[in-house]
Motif scaffolding. Structure first.
Motif, PDB file in Angstrom:
ATOM      1  N   THR A  74       0.824  -1.204   0.000  1.00  0.00           N
ATOM      2  CA  THR A  74       0.000   0.000   0.000  1.00  0.00           C
ATOM      3  C   THR A  74       0.859   1.256   0.000  1.00  0.00           C
ATOM      4  OG1 THR A  74      -1.794  -1.130   1.159  1.00  0.00           O
ATOM      5  CG2 THR A  74      -1.754   1.269   1.304  1.00  0.00           C
ATOM      6  N   GLY A  77       2.726   1.756  -3.330  1.00  0.00           N
ATOM      7  CA  GLY A  77       1.837   2.108  -4.434  1.00  0.00           C
ATOM      8  C   GLY A  77       2.250   1.438  -5.727  1.00  0.00           C
ATOM      9  N   THR A 248      -6.769   5.041   1.455  1.00  0.00           N
ATOM     10  CA  THR A 248      -5.784   4.049   1.027  1.00  0.00           C
ATOM     11  C   THR A 248      -5.155   3.311   2.200  1.00  0.00           C
ATOM     12  OG1 THR A 248      -5.280   5.417  -0.898  1.00  0.00           O
ATOM     13  CG2 THR A 248      -3.694   3.704  -0.324  1.00  0.00           C
ATOM     14  N   SER A 249      -4.707   4.038   3.204  1.00  0.00           N
ATOM     15  CA  SER A 249      -4.000   3.408   4.314  1.00  0.00           C
ATOM     16  C   SER A 249      -4.914   2.652   5.257  1.00  0.00           C
ATOM     17  CB  SER A 249      -3.218   4.460   5.108  1.00  0.00           C
ATOM     18  OG  SER A 249      -2.260   5.095   4.288  1.00  0.00           O
ATOM     19  N   GLU A 273     -13.678  -2.521   1.806  1.00  0.00           N
ATOM     20  CA  GLU A 273     -13.381  -1.105   1.618  1.00  0.00           C
ATOM     21  C   GLU A 273     -14.584  -0.387   1.023  1.00  0.00           C
ATOM     22  OE1 GLU A 273      -9.766  -0.346  -0.485  1.00  0.00           O
ATOM     23  OE2 GLU A 273      -8.627  -1.880   0.580  1.00  0.00           O
ATOM     24  N   GLU A 351       1.201  10.103   6.221  1.00  0.00           N
ATOM     25  CA  GLU A 351       0.560   8.816   5.958  1.00  0.00           C
ATOM     26  C   GLU A 351       1.017   7.742   6.936  1.00  0.00           C
ATOM     27  OE1 GLU A 351      -0.504   6.031   2.084  1.00  0.00           O
ATOM     28  OE2 GLU A 351       1.414   7.086   2.112  1.00  0.00           O
TER      29      GLU A 351
END
Length: 375
Positions: A74, A77, A248-249, A273, A351
């Motif tokens: 993740t 990317g 995303t995280s 998700e 992040e």
């Protein structure tokens, strides 16, 4: 049944914590600092890679390796594909597991071996296979384990795993909070050197600071009414956690939470998700697991019979409310089916920091649920 009185009795929690899970969660920040120091002493910051690797291959046993691969994939990317090499074997024992490199792996690829054990013959064989193929090998494992010699023989880099003295007496749970950060931190430093992600020493120090802050908020001495982890553990008593993530995280944090609930607390959980979760779990929330499915179960024996298991949505978000978000729709869907919802959202930060906060808070919640339910 959850013993809620135990949650607000630090002495009882300590007595019930035979696996030192709470201590591992509380010391997560210190574990990051120790692991970062081990990586520096092993020479990680002196590495001068010849460009980015074509692919990152991650091998190791159990939930720990799965979570590390998920997190690194993740964070990296699309800059380089991260692939976990799943083991094969007849049992989850160290001597029975085997790993194989994919046929395309070669000199432009990087193999990361991560294990809290280090006695697996299959990982030693994998290191030898990678050396024959020309792959660069990096391993994080307990010092003086058999894997050390195999990595040295493969001309690879070995980083000693940051462990605590109390963890040497019995095998570590793969989902234990200390295990994750001890394995993940050196690999973050290594991938920072390759340019696949940004995790310089100052960023790792901020992660450690954020973990310390969570430990202050969620520690055993903090009462349930002001402790978000204890509150979440109480809310999940006799519930089926339906974990929805946004951002995303938050995805790997949610999957990590589900794995920790299963291994540490013996609780099943579903994870998906947003916005896909709204379609995937709509029928589930409308079915017999909904809180409104059987509201008039008057004749159930509340002494002899276990309480019914109903769904509870846990919404994990890694970005502040505002902008484009499916969170309002998620709340409406849950409440339309009389399904309660719990929400966790980190404070602002980078992040790595926000991801660390989500993982730490859910780790504490999984540990409290395990201890209060006698798992």
């Amino acid at each position: 049944m959850l013993d809620e009185s135990l949650l607000d009795t630090p002495e009882a929690l300590a007595e019930a914590d035979r696996r030192a899970l709470l201590r591992g969660a509380a010391e997560a920040g210190a574990r990051v600092r120790t692991a970062a120091r081990h990586a520096a002493e092993a020479g990680v910051h002196d590495l001068k890679p010849d460009g980015r690797p074509r692919a990152i291959l991650i091998a190791g046993p159990g939930v720990a390796a799965t979570c590390v691969a998920d997190l690194l994939g993740t964070l990296a990317g699309a800059s380089s594909p991260v692939t976990r090499l799943a083991p094969t074997g007849v049992a989850p024992a160290a001597g029975a597991l085997r790993w194989e490199l994919p046929g395309w792996a070669g000199s432009v690829d990087l193999l990361l071996i991560t294990t809290p054990d280090g006695t697996e013959p299959g990982l030693a064989l994998l290191a030898e296979q990678a050396y024959r193929r020309g792959c660069t090998v990096v391993a994080v494992a307990p010092s003086r384990s058999p894997l050390t010699e195999a990595v040295d023989g493969a001309h690879g880099l070995f980083v000693p795993m940051a462990t605590a003295p109390y963890e040497h007496d019995e095998p570590l749970a793969a989902s234990a909070p200390g295990v994750l950060w001890a394995l993940l931190t050196p690999l973050l430093a290594i991938l920072d050197r390759t340019g696949l992600l940004s995790a310089p020493p100052e960023a790792l120090e901020k992660v450690a600071d954020r973990l310390d802050q969570v430990a202050e908020r969620c520690g055993p001495a903090v009462a349930t009414y002001s402790n978000p982890a204890k509150t979440l553990a109480s809310e999940l008593a006799d519930s089926l956690p339906v974990i929805w993530t946004e951002g995303t995280s938050a995805g790997p944090a949610g999957r990590r939470f589900a794995a920790a609930l299963a291994e540490l607390a013996g609780r099943p959980a579903l994870v998906s998700e947003l916005p896909q979760a709204l379609a995937e779990h709509n029928a589930l929330l409308a079915g017999p697991l909904a809180a409104s499915a059987d509201p008039d179960d008057f004749f159930r024996d509340r002494v002899e019979e276990a309480p019914a298991l109903y769904a509870r949505v846990v919404l994990l978000r890694d970005r502040p409310i505002g902008g484009l978000t499916a969170a309002p729709t998620a709340r409406d869907l849950a409440l339309s089916h009389d399904t309660p919802i719990s929400e966790l959202e980190p404070e602002e930060g980078g992040e790595l920091e926000t991801l660390a906060e989500l993982i730490a808070m859910t780790d504490f919640a999984a540990v409290y649920l395990a201890l209060a339910s006698g798992a």
